[in-house]
Design a protein around this motif. Structure first.
Motif, PDB file in Angstrom:
ATOM      1  N   ALA A  42       0.850  -1.189   0.000  1.00  0.00           N
ATOM      2  CA  ALA A  42       0.000   0.000   0.000  1.00  0.00           C
ATOM      3  C   ALA A  42       0.884   1.237   0.000  1.00  0.00           C
ATOM      4  O   ALA A  42       1.953   1.245   0.603  1.00  0.00           O
ATOM      5  CB  ALA A  42      -0.921   0.013   1.215  1.00  0.00           C
ATOM      6  N   CYS A  43       0.407   2.281  -0.685  1.00  0.00           N
ATOM      7  CA  CYS A  43       1.093   3.572  -0.678  1.00  0.00           C
ATOM      8  C   CYS A  43      -0.002   4.638  -0.754  1.00  0.00           C
ATOM      9  O   CYS A  43      -0.504   4.945  -1.834  1.00  0.00           O
ATOM     10  CB  CYS A  43       2.075   3.692  -1.843  1.00  0.00           C
ATOM     11  SG  CYS A  43       2.873   5.313  -1.944  1.00  0.00           S
ATOM     12  N   GLU A  44      -0.375   5.165   0.401  1.00  0.00           N
ATOM     13  CA  GLU A  44      -1.516   6.063   0.516  1.00  0.00           C
ATOM     14  C   GLU A  44      -1.067   7.492   0.791  1.00  0.00           C
ATOM     15  O   GLU A  44      -0.153   7.717   1.596  1.00  0.00           O
ATOM     16  CB  GLU A  44      -2.443   5.601   1.638  1.00  0.00           C
ATOM     17  CG  GLU A  44      -3.031   4.224   1.416  1.00  0.00           C
ATOM     18  CD  GLU A  44      -4.022   4.205   0.271  1.00  0.00           C
ATOM     19  OE1 GLU A  44      -5.117   4.765   0.414  1.00  0.00           O
ATOM     20  OE2 GLU A  44      -3.689   3.619  -0.783  1.00  0.00           O
ATOM     21  N   GLY A  45      -1.726   8.442   0.155  1.00  0.00           N
ATOM     22  CA  GLY A  45      -1.440   9.849   0.374  1.00  0.00           C
ATOM     23  C   GLY A  45      -2.427  10.474   1.336  1.00  0.00           C
ATOM     24  O   GLY A  45      -3.592  10.082   1.413  1.00  0.00           O
ATOM     25  N   LEU A  46      -1.951  11.475   2.059  1.00  0.00           N
ATOM     26  CA  LEU A  46      -2.760  12.124   3.094  1.00  0.00           C
ATOM     27  C   LEU A  46      -2.264  13.545   3.247  1.00  0.00           C
ATOM     28  O   LEU A  46      -1.051  13.770   3.293  1.00  0.00           O
ATOM     29  CB  LEU A  46      -2.561  11.357   4.398  1.00  0.00           C
ATOM     30  CG  LEU A  46      -3.495  11.592   5.575  1.00  0.00           C
ATOM     31  CD1 LEU A  46      -4.892  11.120   5.244  1.00  0.00           C
ATOM     32  CD2 LEU A  46      -2.955  10.820   6.788  1.00  0.00           C
ATOM     33  N   ASP A  47      -3.179  14.539   3.309  1.00  0.00           N
ATOM     34  CA  ASP A  47      -2.700  15.902   3.499  1.00  0.00           C
ATOM     35  C   ASP A  47      -3.118  16.458   4.849  1.00  0.00           C
ATOM     36  O   ASP A  47      -3.893  15.851   5.596  1.00  0.00           O
ATOM     37  CB  ASP A  47      -3.078  16.819   2.336  1.00  0.00           C
ATOM     38  CG  ASP A  47      -4.479  17.404   2.423  1.00  0.00           C
ATOM     39  OD1 ASP A  47      -5.216  17.076   3.358  1.00  0.00           O
ATOM     40  OD2 ASP A  47      -4.836  18.196   1.533  1.00  0.00           O
ATOM     41  N   ALA A  48      -2.586  17.629   5.176  1.00  0.00           N
ATOM     42  CA  ALA A  48      -2.709  18.181   6.524  1.00  0.00           C
ATOM     43  C   ALA A  48      -4.154  18.485   6.897  1.00  0.00           C
ATOM     44  O   ALA A  48      -4.517  18.425   8.074  1.00  0.00           O
ATOM     45  CB  ALA A  48      -1.853  19.443   6.648  1.00  0.00           C
ATOM     46  N   GLN A  49      -4.987  18.822   5.925  1.00  0.00           N
ATOM     47  CA  GLN A  49      -6.372  19.157   6.251  1.00  0.00           C
ATOM     48  C   GLN A  49      -7.117  17.949   6.791  1.00  0.00           C
ATOM     49  O   GLN A  49      -7.911  18.066   7.729  1.00  0.00           O
ATOM     50  CB  GLN A  49      -7.097  19.706   5.023  1.00  0.00           C
ATOM     51  CG  GLN A  49      -8.525  20.154   5.313  1.00  0.00           C
ATOM     52  CD  GLN A  49      -9.137  20.953   4.187  1.00  0.00           C
ATOM     53  OE1 GLN A  49      -8.492  21.821   3.607  1.00  0.00           O
ATOM     54  NE2 GLN A  49     -10.378  20.650   3.851  1.00  0.00           N
ATOM     55  N   ILE A  50      -6.863  16.769   6.235  1.00  0.00           N
ATOM     56  CA  ILE A  50      -7.483  15.552   6.741  1.00  0.00           C
ATOM     57  C   ILE A  50      -7.028  15.300   8.178  1.00  0.00           C
ATOM     58  O   ILE A  50      -7.829  14.981   9.063  1.00  0.00           O
ATOM     59  CB  ILE A  50      -7.122  14.346   5.855  1.00  0.00           C
ATOM     60  CG1 ILE A  50      -7.570  14.565   4.414  1.00  0.00           C
ATOM     61  CG2 ILE A  50      -7.721  13.063   6.422  1.00  0.00           C
ATOM     62  CD1 ILE A  50      -9.043  14.523   4.202  1.00  0.00           C
ATOM     63  N   VAL A  51      -5.732  15.456   8.419  1.00  0.00           N
ATOM     64  CA  VAL A  51      -5.199  15.227   9.760  1.00  0.00           C
ATOM     65  C   VAL A  51      -5.786  16.233  10.745  1.00  0.00           C
ATOM     66  O   VAL A  51      -6.141  15.888  11.875  1.00  0.00           O
ATOM     67  CB  VAL A  51      -3.660  15.310   9.746  1.00  0.00           C
ATOM     68  CG1 VAL A  51      -3.106  15.167  11.156  1.00  0.00           C
ATOM     69  CG2 VAL A  51      -3.081  14.229   8.844  1.00  0.00           C
ATOM     70  N   ALA A  52      -5.907  17.487  10.324  1.00  0.00           N
ATOM     71  CA  ALA A  52      -6.466  18.517  11.204  1.00  0.00           C
ATOM     72  C   ALA A  52      -7.901  18.194  11.586  1.00  0.00           C
ATOM     73  O   ALA A  52      -8.321  18.405  12.726  1.00  0.00           O
ATOM     74  CB  ALA A  52      -6.380  19.884  10.529  1.00  0.00           C
ATOM     75  N   MET A  53      -8.679  17.693  10.627  1.00  0.00           N
ATOM     76  CA  MET A  53     -10.065  17.343  10.931  1.00  0.00           C
ATOM     77  C   MET A  53     -10.135  16.147  11.879  1.00  0.00           C
ATOM     78  O   MET A  53     -11.027  16.055  12.714  1.00  0.00           O
ATOM     79  CB  MET A  53     -10.815  17.020   9.645  1.00  0.00           C
ATOM     80  CG  MET A  53     -11.052  18.229   8.753  1.00  0.00           C
ATOM     81  SD  MET A  53     -12.084  19.490   9.532  1.00  0.00           S
ATOM     82  CE  MET A  53     -13.648  18.623   9.664  1.00  0.00           C
TER      83      MET A  53
END
Length: 928
Positions: free
Chosen positions: A282-293
């Motif tokens: 697996a190689c999944e992308g994630l940005d800061a807005q998702i983490v903040a929520m």
């Protein structure tokens, strides 16, 4: 009753529902679209499905298949007859671990299949984030992929054969048909392939996530002319899936997670080709807005950056490969602990819901949420997509399956205005041209649906589109299977769910988190359907008992939304459809925390009941239980007499239950001989001196029913160095009035109580609560009941465990075991970490039932008509776990409702945390 409805009722064993309420619930999926069906059927068998299709055909009605209704592209809604396979057709027919094959009905939930297969070390490979509720037929319809498609492939790669039903009534089984001659229908598909052979070879199947259109590449000779796999991803436009034979795979024993941080998601995309050289699962992308929520400012477990790649490696050499990979990206974290891995993966799993809200509370929408390009083009595509968004002034939270070039992103379109809807169309059209320029696909796993079918001509040439039309025509020449999708598509901006809403309604509660707009609060629900999960968390206990969409958080939100819209449900706040949908809502507040976007149905229910019964006679339960704090003060003697043993008491209790709207099956809890506040007035208090003061909140339930818990709390608090004080005046949080929608009285009670305790709070004295529901009301509900009251800022409300931790108190250590029932309101609003840490210090080993709600939930389980559902909720996990606990095991439950349910269903006595933490054993009777 319509003729179609009559015919369906006569022909089906399953349910048929043409009610306004049910049609409202099924007018939406997880997309931006709204389509009101003529009715919904819930087949029990394949014969039922055939009968439904036959009736629809005779009445020339289109037909749409539905599972969990989590489609983000709008392919699980339709204006004809909707067939919900999830309620009854959910059996695992066969599981053969030797052949690694499973045969399933269409409504089997993925997690249920994996739970059964997991006993043999197996699983179904594709694993979308909705796996706790998505059904296999829905995955087949969309060609779902999920996080680990790098190693397991798409759903189409894991389907061996399908049992299907066409609109003309023909049932057949399709699979790999190779070169052998078959029946005329299969041969017609072979001829279609041969006519379009060059187009199929050059235009389709160019990279794994090219899901848009029909998967005709599976018809190629080199792919064994696999008709079943060609049907995967057809979005219900060709045939219904009645059963599926699926391939299972081994579950790896060793998993290592590498978390690499990047300055932005473009840089993360550019790193993907290097990552793929290490062979990740697996190689999944994630940005800061998702983490903040998900976490606010908490970045624990994540390296520095504003975008991250979550890279999973498996196998015997996984850790060595992971450390070598981590060296490629400075600061990358290698995580081997399964619990810490799960905490990080949870952010990604909840992404579909979290991305619908920006940190500032603004709404973000799907539409361009599923594009995919070849992985080596991802970085460039992301960079140009960012420029496109800037040109149109829109933003989005990005995440996705970066290892396969698939991007999920919700965009803050202003769909409430004509200008915003124009931008919606323009962005999707321009983004489609961009993804085509990079050799990509508008859809990577969600399907085209209503969101992208219209723009397929921007990606495929006329020859490919002709092949799609012919494929659809072979299966469904009349065009009645899920029309408007893929072939002859509806406009992408046609009938969005935000259109046609009436002006903002006047509400009693402020809905501050939604800019004071009840409509915006309801739009929090985008349909991801986590409330339909059968395991984990609290949400939604009533759905878990009934498996009826009306009893899910989502179903209720849809019914309320249609009430505000006013064209299908025209009764406004007097709506009986909404009243029915909310009837089994326990107001447990589980959705306020478990829902990724924090839909707060308990508050919505209070608002609705306030308007629904305004200037009308209420149910008697609202007067008996809603006003319980008053009756306990005024009629304590009769209430105690009615709950005593003896024939006269039973007669009094029966009469009281009939008059009060109480379930006849329920025993009435007996008020204690002496209330806590009366005892406290005679209590020999610890001398003041240098002791810090704490105000103990004497909630109604602890004060009148279980004062032993409050007495124990006083002893513990004094041992911790506190001087305990209790308000001089009568106080109440107002929760019983709020939960029954008597908001005017709830506000009056809250305001009067605030006046009584504010002088203490103004001096910095903390307030400690013992009953979780009342403590949560002080901490949260009062802000809704008393908006703008500046005195609330002075309140320092603490749970019992929180206060003791702040004091640095250590409990006596005695090795014991306990089964702990965490109150729903504590789970949702207060948290239980402090409790668990204190119990660990006290030497108490805790086990917890899986499902959170006890099923009683204040007045809910006592109300007439709710008993069976209340018990069914408790019997899922809690009651059996308590019965199975060893005799010496402590049963711990801070909530009065939880203790009452446990006592009435199991005969075991549950105790409060304060009683477990007592410095020494002491008397607990009413006369202490």
């Amino acid at each position: 009753m319509s003729t179609l409805e009559n015919d369906l009722r006569a022909a089906l064993d399953g349910e048929v529902d043409f009610s306004v309420r049910c049609r409202a619930e099924y007018s939406y999926d997880a997309s931006v679209y709204r389509r009101v069906p003529v009715g919904v059927v819930f087949p029990r068998t394949a014969d039922d499905v055939a009968a439904a299709v036959r009736a629809a055909r005779e009445h020339d009605v289109s037909i749409t298949a539905r599972g969990a209704g989590t489609s983000i592209a709008g392919n699980a809604i339709g204006e004809g007859l909707v067939v919900d396979f999830s309620r009854h057709m959910n059996r695992i027919v066969e599981l053969d671990p030797e052949r690694r094959i499973a045969r399933v009905e269409p409504g089997v939930v993925l997690d249920d299949l994996n739970r059964a297969a997991g006993r043999h070390g197996l699983r179904f490979g594709p694993d979308p984030s909705s796996r706790s509720r998505c059904v296999l037929a829905g995955m087949i319809g969309n060609n779902a992929c999920g996080t680990r498609a790098l190693v397991y492939g798409r759903t189409s790669d894991n389907v061996e054969s399908l049992d299907v039903l066409r609109y003309d009534g023909t049932a057949l089984t399709v699979g790999a048909h190779g070169k052998e001659p078959a029946d005329p229908f299969i041969e017609e598909l072979r001829a279609l392939r041969d006519r379009h052979l060059a187009t199929i070879r050059t235009s389709l199947g160019r990279f794994p996530r090219q899901v848009s259109g029909y998967g005709l590449e599976h018809l190629l000779p080199e792919n064994d002319f696999h008709v079943a796999r060609a049907l995967v991803g057809s979005e219900g436009t060709c045939a219904f899936t009645l059963g599926a034979t699926l391939r299972l795979v081994s579950e790896p024993e060793t998993k290592v997670l590498v978390i690499a941080g990047f300055p932005d998601f473009v840089a993360a995309g550019e790193a993907v080709p290097r990552v793929l050289e290490f062979g990740p699962d697996a190689c999944e992308g994630l940005d800061a807005q998702i983490v903040a929520m998900a976490r606010g400012s908490d970045r624990s477990g994540l390296p520095e950056g504003t975008s991250w790649l979550l890279i999973e490696l498996t196998g015997d050499d996984a850790e060595d490969r992971a450390r070598a990979l981590a060296r490629e990206f400075p600061g990358a974290v290698v995580e081997t602990d399964p619990l810490r891995q799960a905490a990080v993966w949870k952010i990604r799993t909840d992404g579909a819901g979290l991305a619908t809200r920006a940190p500032d509370g603004s709404q973000a929408w799907p539409g361009w949420e599923d594009s995919a390009v070849p992985p080596d083009r991802l970085g460039a595509y992301l960079g140009e997509l960012r420029q496109l968004f800037a040109r149109f002034g829109v933003h989005g939270a990005a995440y996705g399956h970066f290892g396969e070039g698939c991007l999920h992103i919700r965009i803050d379109f202003d769909l409430a205005t004509e200008r915003g809807r124009k931008t919606f169309r323009e962005v999707i059209e321009e983004a489609t041209r961009l993804v085509a320029a990079h050799g990509g696909s508008p859809s990577g796993e969600h399907g085209d649906g209503r969101a992208r079918s219209e723009v397929l001509p921007l990606v495929y040439d006329d020859a490919a589109l002709k092949a799609f039309r012919e494929f659809k025509g072979v299966w469904d020449p009349e065009g009645r299977m899920n029309p408007g999708i893929l072939v002859d598509p509806e406009p992408i901006d046609d009938r969005l769910r935000t259109e046609g809403m009436r002006p903002r309604p006047r509400t009693f509660l402020p809905f501050a988190a939604d800019n004071g707009d009840f409509r915006q609060a309801l739009h929090r629900c985008v349909g991801v359907g986590k409330c339909r999960s059968d395991h984990g968390g609290v949400m939604c206990p009533s759905y878990r008992a009934t498996h009826d969409e009306k009893d899910s958080t989502r179903g209720r939100a849809r019914a309320l939304e249609e009430m505000l819209r006013g064209d299908l449900d025209t009764e406004g706040w007097r709506s009986e459809s909404v009243h029915e949908a909310l009837d089994l809502c326990l107001a447990c507040k589980g959705c306020a925390s478990d829902c990724p976007v924090n839909v707060d149905m308990a508050t919505y229910k209070s608002e609705f009941l306030h308007h629904h019964y305004r200037r009308r006679l209420r149910p008697m339960a609202h007067y008996s239980m809603g006003w319980l704090p008053l009756w306990l003060r005024l009629a304590r003697g009769p209430l105690r007499a009615a709950s005593s043993p003896g024939r006269l008491a039973r007669s009094l209790a029966g009469l009281g239950k009939r008059l009060g709207g109480v379930a006849p099956e329920r025993d009435l809890p007996a008020p204690a001989k002496q209330s806590f506040t009366r005892w406290f007035r005679r209590h020999h208090r610890a001398p003041g001196g240098d002791r810090r003061q704490v105000l103990l909140w004497p909630d109604t339930f602890t004060n009148h029913f279980t004062p032993s818990a409050a007495r124990a709390a006083v002893r513990v608090l004094e041992d911790a160095g506190y001087e305990v004080i209790v308000p001089q005046a009568q106080v109440c949080c107002g929760l019983t009035w709020m939960s029954t929608g008597q908001l005017t009285m709830a506000r009056r009670v809250a305001r009067r109580s605030l006046e009584a305790i504010h002088p203490y709070a103004a001096r910095g004295i903390p307030i400690v609560g013992l009953e979780p529901s009342c403590t949560a009301a002080l901490r949260g509900d009062w802000e809704k009941l008393l908006p703008g009251d500046e005195r609330l800022a002075d309140l320092k409300v603490r749970t019992f465990a929180e206060l003791l931790e702040e004091a640095g108190w250590s409990p006596p250590h005695r090795e014991r075991t306990a089964i702990a029932q965490i109150h729903c309101h504590q789970h949702a609003e207060l948290g239980q970490d402090a409790d668990l840490r204190l119990l660990a210090k006290a030497g108490v080993e805790i086990t917890r039932p899986e499902s959170g709600c006890c099923g009683l939930a204040g007045n809910f389980g006592f109300e007439k008509g709710h008993y069976d559902v209340s018990v069914k909720i408790a019997e899922r996990d809690l009651a059996p776990a308590v019965r199975d606990a060893a005799p010496g095991t402590i049963v711990l439950a801070d909530g009065f409702s939880c203790r009452t349910q446990i006592a009435q269903l199991t005969g075991r006595e549950a105790v409060h945390l304060a009683e477990v933490l007592l410095p020494e054993e002491g008397p607990r009777d009413d006369h202490e």
